[in-house]
Design an enzyme around this catalytic site. Structure first.
Site, short mmCIF file in Angstrom:
data_model
loop_
_atom_site.label_atom_id
_atom_site.label_comp_id
_atom_site.label_asym_id
_atom_site.label_seq_id
_atom_site.Cartn_x
_atom_site.Cartn_y
_atom_site.Cartn_z
N CYS A 178 0.93 -0.95 0.04
CA CYS A 178 0.17 -0.49 -0.17
C CYS A 178 0.56 1.56 -0.09
O CYS A 178 1.54 1.72 -0.94
CB CYS A 178 -1.41 0.05 1.03
SG CYS A 178 -3.00 0.98 0.84
N HIS A 209 -3.16 -5.66 1.22
CA HIS A 209 -3.20 -5.62 2.06
C HIS A 209 -3.28 -7.14 2.59
O HIS A 209 -3.03 -7.55 3.71
CB HIS A 209 -3.78 -4.60 3.59
CG HIS A 209 -3.45 -3.24 3.59
ND1 HIS A 209 -2.02 -2.57 4.71
CD2 HIS A 209 -3.82 -2.48 2.89
CE1 HIS A 209 -2.07 -1.68 4.21
NE2 HIS A 209 -3.20 -1.28 3.17
N GLU A 248 -1.08 -8.72 4.76
CA GLU A 248 -0.66 -8.55 6.53
C GLU A 248 -1.55 -8.82 7.36
O GLU A 248 -1.88 -9.39 8.32
CB GLU A 248 0.50 -7.93 6.59
CG GLU A 248 -0.27 -6.18 6.79
CD GLU A 248 -0.65 -5.45 5.60
OE1 GLU A 248 -1.19 -4.61 5.79
OE2 GLU A 248 -0.60 -5.85 4.79
#
Length: 254
Positions: free
Chosen positions: A96, A218, A220
């Site tokens: 990002c 994202h 994660e």
């Protein structure tokens, strides 16, 4: 090498460093979170690591443009040491805001003889958006996407629209196999499938080696099945789809 060392580089406004460190740890890596100022004081520290990751957030408040100040710090003070890092066969990941930093710092090999060929700009909506998107990996160049096909991951950005200077630049990057992650209609997707108007539906790209990778989604934020928006209604259990990306980075050095 038992445990590859991962440097997670944060700056004022970074807010995804803890989640990213957790993902790399789950994948079998040894992550350290370091403030950018510490690396500016001692650039040689980067040589101790095998992976460098710039996580998401709003570095320096996204003043001027998203990721621009962080990218300028790299261009003017860390470009040489990070180019050496890449030349040594190591990995760089930007998630990002980190993707915005990589592409604007020149680490993603979009520049040509006339200057930068690609950038990330405001979503077509003109607004920040936070939602889940379907994705498809393209080609086999990118180390981080090895063995991956379809993904379903969250996005959260205002300046995530991938654009190129002209059609020729877009074609050059595509033919080089660098446009490795696209927004797509996969199971669970909710229209619009391209949420920000990105050219060629690009959600992520790598450099010419496949070892430097930036993406707007994202990974994660989906390393465990309970992070899926409909996890209570799904039969699938175990790890989330995003964890495979971090596992690929760790396996690369094993």
């Amino acid at each position: 090498m038992a445990q590859p060392r991962i440097l997670i580089l944060r700056a004022p406004g970074t807010n995804c460093d803890v989640e990213t460190a957790h993902a790399f740890q789950l994948a079998g890596g040894q992550p350290d979170v370091l403030h950018l100022n510490r690396l500016l004081e001692a650039p040689q520290l980067v040589a101790e690591y095998q992976v460098l990751c710039i996580p998401g957030g709003f570095s320096y408040g996204d003043d001027i443009a998203a990721g621009r100040i962080f990218a300028n710090e790299i261009r003017h003070h860390l470009s040489e040491v990070l180019q050496e890092f890449r030349t040594a066969g190591k990995l760089l990941l930007g998630i990002c805001n980190g993707f915005q930093v990589l592409i604007k710092s020149g680490l993603l090999d979009t520049d040509d003889e006339t200057g930068p060929a690609a950038s990330l700009t405001w979503n077509d909506s003109g607004c920040f958006m936070d939602r889940w998107v379907g994705l498809k990996a393209a080609g086999d160049k990118c180390v981080f996407l090895s063995g991956m096909n379809e993904l379903y991951l969250p996005i959260a950005h205002a300046e995530g629209k991938f654009v190129t200077r002209d059609a020729a630049a877009l074609e050059r990057l595509d033919q080089a196999g660098q446009l490795v992650l696209r927004y797509a209609d996969v199971e669970g997707s909710i229209p619009p499938f391209n949420p920000n108007g990105a050219m060629h539906d690009v959600a992520g790209m790598c450099d010419t080696t496949g070892r430097v990778f930036g993406l707007m989604p994202h990974p994660e934020r989906f390393v465990d099945f309970t992070q899926h928006p409909s996890w209570t209604r799904r039969e699938v259990r175990g790890e989330g789809a995003g964890l495979a990306l971090f596992r690929n980075a760790v396996r690369y050095f094993n």
